[in-house]
Each structure stands twice: as C-alpha cells, then as structure tokens.
Design an enzyme around this catalytic site. Structure first.
Site, PDB file in Angstrom:
ATOM      1  N   GLU A 149      -5.421  -0.832  -5.131  1.00  0.00           N
ATOM      2  CA  GLU A 149      -5.798  -2.127  -5.643  1.00  0.00           C
ATOM      3  C   GLU A 149      -6.908  -1.988  -6.668  1.00  0.00           C
ATOM      4  OE1 GLU A 149      -6.664  -4.997  -2.427  1.00  0.00           O
ATOM      5  OE2 GLU A 149      -6.563  -3.525  -1.267  1.00  0.00           O
ATOM      6  N   ARG A 180      -7.134   8.899   7.584  1.00  0.00           N
ATOM      7  CA  ARG A 180      -8.027   8.818   6.320  1.00  0.00           C
ATOM      8  C   ARG A 180      -9.020   9.949   6.469  1.00  0.00           C
ATOM      9  NH1 ARG A 180      -9.660   3.195   4.817  1.00  0.00           N
ATOM     10  NH2 ARG A 180     -11.810   4.353   4.420  1.00  0.00           N
ATOM     11  N   LYS A 196     -16.426  -0.918  -0.854  1.00  0.00           N
ATOM     12  CA  LYS A 196     -16.637  -1.364  -2.198  1.00  0.00           C
ATOM     13  C   LYS A 196     -17.809  -2.563  -2.017  1.00  0.00           C
ATOM     14  CE  LYS A 196     -11.892  -1.108  -3.226  1.00  0.00           C
ATOM     15  NZ  LYS A 196     -10.528  -1.709  -3.155  1.00  0.00           N
TER      16      LYS A 196
END
Length: 816
Positions: free
Chosen positions: A312, A527, A537
């Site tokens: 994204e 992950r 973020k």
C-alpha cells in the site's frame, strides 16, 4: 460391536429414561418415547460399528469414524456399493482397508463408485496405486473419466516380473559400484532404494528391497567387524563456527553452508504447486469450469511462475517488507518466472506520491527489477464491472449499516441482505454517481470469512481525489475485494502473503469462483519482526511528530530507507532474509543477527580508512618541522594487492584519547609514559617524552620520539592515527528503545514513547578522518580501522563530511 458393548449402550439408555420418569411422573409418555428413540439410535450405532468392523477396522477406529457424520455416511455408501458388486455382504479385510483409505482421502464424492469398483475388482491393490488414482481424479474433475488414461496413470494391469526387478537393481548397483566398494555398509542404501522405486514404480516394495539387499550382499559379502564399528563423531564446532557463514551474492542469492535463499525458494523445495496445477493445493475450490480456466491461464502465461509484491503506498517499507520482497521476487527468480510490483492504491486518503517513489526505489535497491509496475487503479473500471456482475449473480448487495455497526464479533446479519438484485444494482449505480454521503452505504459480499466475519465490504464511498484517477471515482474497492481480482487479472500463479491474511483465503477463493474467473493460489508465510523497534506506520509518524526521530529515514529506525542511510548494504539485508529462511511461523529476531550479516558483507566490501573520534595531538620531536612523508595504506589488509591509498605522515599526528593512559594499568597494551606503541601502516614506534596538560589538568598534547619498527623491539600493540586530516561530523547510533518489546504493555506500561533510549544518538562534531575519503559519495562505506563501519550521510557538504556509524567492529569484548 461385542454383545457386552451393545447391552451397555441399551442399559445406559434405559437408566436415563428411568430417572426422567422418577423425577417427573407427568413426563412418563415423553420419557418412554425418548427411551425408544435412544434405544433405536443405540442399535443403529451398534449396527454401524459392526459394519465398519466387518471390513477390517478395529472397534475403536469404527467408533471414531462414526463421530464424523460425513465420513461415516460416505463409507457406508462405499460398503453398500462394494457388496452390490460382489453380490455378497462379505468384504475381505485387504480390500476393506483400501476402501477405508480411499474414502478418507477422496475429495470428489462423485467418483466414489468409480474407485470402489477398481478396489473391489482387484485392479487397485496397493497404496501407491491408490495415491496415483486419487491424484488423477483430483487433476481431472469431471464426471466421465477416460478409463484407459486412468488405468495407465495408476498402473492397472501392470505386472513387474522378478526378472525385471533383478535387471533394474543390477543396473543401479553397477552405477554406484565404486562408491559401494569404498564405503561398504556405510553407504547410504536409501539412495539405491530410491532409484529402484523410481525405476520400478508399480513393483512390490518388499520384493524390491529384498532384491537390493541380496545384490548388495553378493557384492560386498557379509558385514565385517570394521563395518559394525560405530562411526566416530567429529569434534563439536566452536561457538563461532555454529553461525552459518553467508557468502553474499546479489539479488538475495546468499550461499550458506545449508541452503541459499534461491534453493529455499525453488518450487520443489517449498512443495508449491506447479503453474496450472492449482487444484492440487489443499483447500483449493474446484468448480465445473476450473479446468477450462486453468487451461486458458496456461495458454496466456506459457506455464510461467508469476508473483507480485503488492504494498500500500501509504508509508515507507521496513525490514519486514524486505522478507516479502525477497520471497516474492526471489521465488519468481528461482523458478525462472516474473514478479510484478503492484501498488494497492485503493485508499486515496492516505496515499502520497513520495511513497510510490520510495517503494520502487527500495525494491530496486535490494537488487530486484519488477517485470512491470502496476496499480490496482489500473483496473478500477473492470473491478466496477465485476462488482455489477457479482450483484447480478446474487452474491452482493447494497447495505445501509454504518461502519460502527459492522465492528466487533457476532454482528447480526444485515436487514438488507436479501434485497432484490435490481434494487441493489440501482443503488450501486447511485453510489457511483455520488448520490450518497460517505459512510451512508456500502456494497457487501454475501459470504462468511474464516475468522467468522460476515459479508465483508467490497466498495465504500470516499470523496477524496485519487492521485492517478482524480475525481473520476468516488467509490473505491476494499482490499478483500481488490486483491484476489487483481491477482486473477494479472494471471498470478502464487499469491504469497503473510500469515495474518490466512483468514482471508476462503474469501479469496470464493470471490474468484463466484465470478467464474481464474483463481490463483494464496500461500501464507510468517512475518519477520525485530526486537527493540517499532515498524507500525502510525507509531513511526508519532515518533517523527514528537521529534524523537528526524524522519522515516532516521538511522535509528528499521525502515529500509533508514537502514540504507545508516549504511546497511542491500546484500546484507538479503543475506539476513536468507538466514531467517522461508518460515511459516512468525519470526522475531534480535537486531545483532542483522548486524552480523552487515559485518560479513562490509568486511569484504568496505575499504579501510583511519579516523579519530576523540583526538589527542601528538608531536614527534625527532622529525623536522617540514617533514612530509607518504604512507601507503591497503584498502583491504587481507588482500593488500587488491588496492590501496596514500595518506600523509608529518611531525604532527592525532591519536585517540583512549589510546593513551598517563598511569599504567595491568593488562593495558597501548601508549603510556613507560610503554611505546606502534603506528599502523607507518612502520614507526613512538615513545612518550613529555605529557602536556591544559589549565584544568587534562592531557591535551604528547611529545614523542619515533623510531623505525625494524630497529627496536616489537611493541605490544599498534594504534591508528591521522595526519593533516579532514574535520568531519560523526553520528553514533544505539538502540532507539530500552526494552525488547516497546509496544508490549506488560514490558512498557506507559507506552512506547516512554521507552526512548536517551543515548540512542551521539553526535561528535570535531572528529578527524584521513584525506583518502575526501572524494567519497553519499552512502559510500568505509571501515574506520579499530573504530567501526561508517557510511557517508546525505547531510554531507563540500565543506563538511558527515558519517553515520553503521555497526561497531566485531572485536573481543575483553580486549583493552
């Protein structure tokens, strides 16, 4: 079931009925009826257990099978079909066991009678044949199978004679004869069996093994005492040798003593499906049109592996993304495929052009070149058309529930779920035309996700201009809707994503199949996380806004731009991903493991220079005032012939303050008034003649004499130095957070902002460095001898160089 077991079931049921009647006399009729039903159910269960035991199942296995209603129903049907074929109720245990194994593994129940026939008529008699039969049916999901093709694939009617077995084994023994004679019974006999099973696919395994054993015995003779001796184990590796030594190669191809990343990522190693064989994946949903769609897919791609990296564009990539980049691009590269860089730009509120640029830059910095750069917005019109089609098919509806009503678990079904298709089509068109407010309506899909979430949103309204399409659209698709459809449009073969998307796998398959489109396969992996940092973020923005860090590329962060600025080579990050490996479980690593990979690369690639962080002036009194010599310094001491540079050597030099002590201490090996020290690369030994102090009593200068290293006794240590140096700024970095898990309330109750390490950055404004680095470019890397690895920072100017310490040197912590 034994007679005792049957009586126990019936007795327990009667006892339940007795207590019901005693406790409530008015319920006598009800209890009698209940007892009758229970008795009936008990007898049915006993009969089913008896049937399952008659084909060879143990009583315990039969009872376990009954707990699975679908399995027990299918098994009963198979037994009835088998009895019909035999004209008898008796099924021998060999065929019965094969029948049970078939039923437990068969996914397509329409082929039940087909396989039952082959088992009962003794055309399929081995586990190997059954596995081949099930694989064939899985890859040919149609009602009318080609029997000739099926029988050829399953070895039906194939007879392997003893002579054929003997000849095949003899060829294999001959192939390995020299090694067998050299290693005798220490040779790995599994190699012989493996090759024999490949050559004699349908032969009886026991007969093949006996033949291999017999021919080996004939060649080597009986085992001797030497053959029976246990092989001595080698010495245990030292602690330092336990670390896997990684040889850096570009594009993440890190060769290790185990497996390189490319080896780990080859399809055979991961047991991923081959392109076009999606249906062989566990959980993949096969529809009547699946094979036609896969055929068309293969025609368009030529059987090529296709992956994508779909970030994204609303933030900067971090170390976790490095694993995703290596996995997606690396898997395609390892299997001669292609990988797309696709921006998932479906939320115009959070997307900025700088993120698009930075993401592509970081992918290429790691050494990968996308086959094509695409955007979800490239397909906005097609995605809208597919949404209209989804409504027409009855799989989506326009809903007026607000966002807050859709949060949490156990959300009640929407009251608009069954609204007429035409009504939803009209309302969806009005959504597109901007006739509703944001949050007033959504388009939802009629499906339940694996985590229990019901009817996820496909489209929502956002009156924010899109960076690429401007004001063309005011409705934007969600991730759950967009992701799988873009994968399908781009003919992706392997949709690789992190483990948290596993709950979306069923919706991924459902949506492609609901629209009758080619359906890729979603594969999940674990992950990669690091301790002592945050990568969210939102939290990084908070660190920037509060002034804790300068920006997304602050070298104390673990964003990829920050790691580049700090001086981490891309090869080291790729090597680190190789060392972590392709894991399914989530991986949390310590930063020092990444730093070890950095040192391994920089040790071979960073040229040497000499720098002084805390200078102490040294005047060599026995050299002339105008003395000006040149000293040649190898860029790579381990390979002095590789390249070198020249530095001046004059009457005045500078050394580190820590390399001199006025009072001698036990174990100290460097310069003192009574202990000389050598100067690296210069060929001189210096001895203190006078210690000069300032008004505060601090040592500010030394006067020394020097002698050639050939003319005096070898000193205990050699130190680095600079002469006629450049002044520079040096930034030393430590961990940004004090605790391993700054986001964990159990470790840091006051929140991550309260856990900042006050010593995470030290700035030295008056460091000195030799002139060989004067023409360095931004991000050039050096090893400042005996100090650490450093990289030139973008803040550097022609007047002042700025260096970031990348990592310290890996020295013995006990060295003084």
């Amino acid at each position: 079931m034994t007679k005792a077991s049957r009586l126990l079931v019936e007795g327990r049921t009667n006892l339940i009925g007795y207590f019901m009647v005693r406790s409530n006399p008015n319920a006598r009729l009800l209890s009698c009826a209940h007892v009758g039903l229970e008795l009936c159910a008990g007898r049915e269960m006993a009969d089913a257990v008896s049937i399952f035991m008659s084909i060879g199942l143990s009583e315990q296995k039969a009872k376990e099978t009954l707990k699975n209603e679908a399995l027990s129903s299918t098994l009963k049907t198979a037994i009835q079909q088998a009895q019909g074929l035999l004209g008898s109720a008796s099924i021998d245990k060999t065929a019965g066991t094969m029948l049970y194994n078939m039923v437990t593994r068969l996914k397509d129940s329409t082929q039940l009678s087909f396989l039952t026939e082959y088992i009962i008529t003794r055309k399929i008699t081995s586990e190997l044949q059954l596995s081949a039969a099930l694989d064939f049916i899985k890859s040919h999901p149609q009602e009318n199978l080609d029997r000739f093709e099926f029988e050829a694939a399953c070895g039906v009617g194939v007879v392997v004679t003893p002579e054929q077995i003997e000849d095949a084994v003899e060829l294999i023994i001959r192939k390995h004869k020299d090694q067998l004679l050299a290693e005798r019974y220490r040779f790995n006999m599994g190699i012989l069996m493996g090759e024999a099973r490949t050559a004699l696919k349908w032969a009886d395994g026991k007969i093949v093994k006996n033949e291999v054993d017999m021919q080996v015995l004939h060649l080597l003779g009986p085992k001797t005492e030497a053959d029976l001796e246990k092989k001595q184990k080698g010495a245990k590796p030292k602690a330092a040798e336990k670390d896997v030594k990684i040889e850096q190669v570009a594009n993440g191809e890190a060769n290790t003593e185990g497996k390189s990343l490319m080896e780990q990522l080859r399809g055979e190693a991961l047991k991923f499906h081959k392109p076009g064989e999606n249906y062989k994946t566990e959980g993949y949903v096969v529809t009547p049109n699946t094979m036609n769609l896969l055929k068309k897919h293969l025609e368009e791609t030529g059987g090529q592996v296709r992956t994508r990296f779909p970030p994204e564009p609303n933030g900067i990539l971090h170390i976790g993304h490095a694993k995703a980049i290596n996995f997606n691009f690396g898997f395609a590269k390892a299997n001669n495929g292609i990988c797309f860089l696709r921006y998932d730009d479906t939320n115009p509120e959070k997307e900025e052009e700088k993120y698009f640029t930075a993401i592509k830059e970081m992918v290429e910095w790691l050494g990968y070149k996308p086959y094509a750069v695409t955007h979800a917005s490239d397909h906005f019109q097609l995605l809208y058309d597919l949404a209209v089609d989804l409504i027409r098919r009855g799989h989506a509806y326009v809903c007026h529930q607000r966002g807050e009503e859709l949060k949490g678990h156990n959300i009640p079904p929407s009251p608009w779920r069954e609204r007429p298709v035409e009504e939803s089509l009209l309302l969806f068109d009005r959504m597109k035309k901007g006739m509703f407010a944001e949050g007033e309506v959504t388009l939802r899909m009629k499906m339940v996700m694996e985590d229990g979430k019901m009817d996820p949103v496909a489209y929502r309204i956002k009156y924010t201009p899109h960076h690429r399409t401007g004001n063309t659209w005011c409705i934007y698709p969600t991730y759950d809707y967009t992701h799988c459809l873009c994968d399908s449009i781009e003919n992706i073969t392997h949709s690789l994503c992190t483990k948290e998307f596993q709950a979306r796998r069923s919706s991924y398959f459902w949506l492609c199949n609901a629209l009758d489109l080619y359906c890729p396969v979603q594969w999940e992996y674990g992950r990669l996380n690091l301790t002592y940092t945050v990568v969210s973020k939102r939290k990084i923005i908070k660190l920037v806004e509060t002034g804790v860090v300068r920006d997304w590329d602050d070298p104390r962060l673990f964003t990829l731009t920050a790691l580049r600025r700090r001086g981490f080579p891309p090869q080291a990050i790729n090597n680190f991903c190789a060392r972590v490996g392709v894991t399914v479980a989530q991986t949390t690593m310590e930063p020092h493991l990444l730093e070890a990979c950095v040192r391994e690369v920089l040790n071979d690639t960073a040229s040497r220079a000499m720098a002084i962080l805390e200078p102490l002036k040294v005047t060599i009194t026995n050299l002339p005032t105008n003395a000006q010599n040149e000293v040649r310094v190898p860029d790579f001491p381990a390979n002095e012939a590789k390249c070198s540079h020249v530095v001046p050597f004059s009457k005045t030099i500078f050394i580190e303050q820590s390399d001199f002590r006025e009072v001698m201490e036990k174990g100290y090996k460097r310069l003192t008034p009574d202990q000389p020290v050598g100067l690296r690369h210069a060929g001189f030994i210096i001895s203190v003649q006078r210690v000069i102090k300032d008004g505060c009593g601090k040592v500010c200068e030394l006067e020394v004499t020097c002698a050639s290293s050939d003319s005096v006794e070898k000193p205990k240590a050699f130190i680095h130095w600079v002469s006629d140096p450049l002044r520079c700024e040096v930034r030393l970095y430590e961990r940004l957070f004090l605790h391993k898990n700054p986001e964990d309330p159990a470790e840091v109750p006051a929140g991550f902002l309260s856990d900042i390490n006050p010593n995470s950055l030290t700035v030295i404004e008056s460091a000195l460095v030799d002139r060989s680095v004067g023409k360095a470019k931004v991000f050039d890397k050096f090893q400042f001898e005996r100090v650490g690895y450093f990289s030139l920072d973008p803040d550097s100017t022609s007047e002042k160089l700025v260096f970031n310490r990348t990592v310290t040197l890996k020295e013995d912590p006990g060295k003084i």
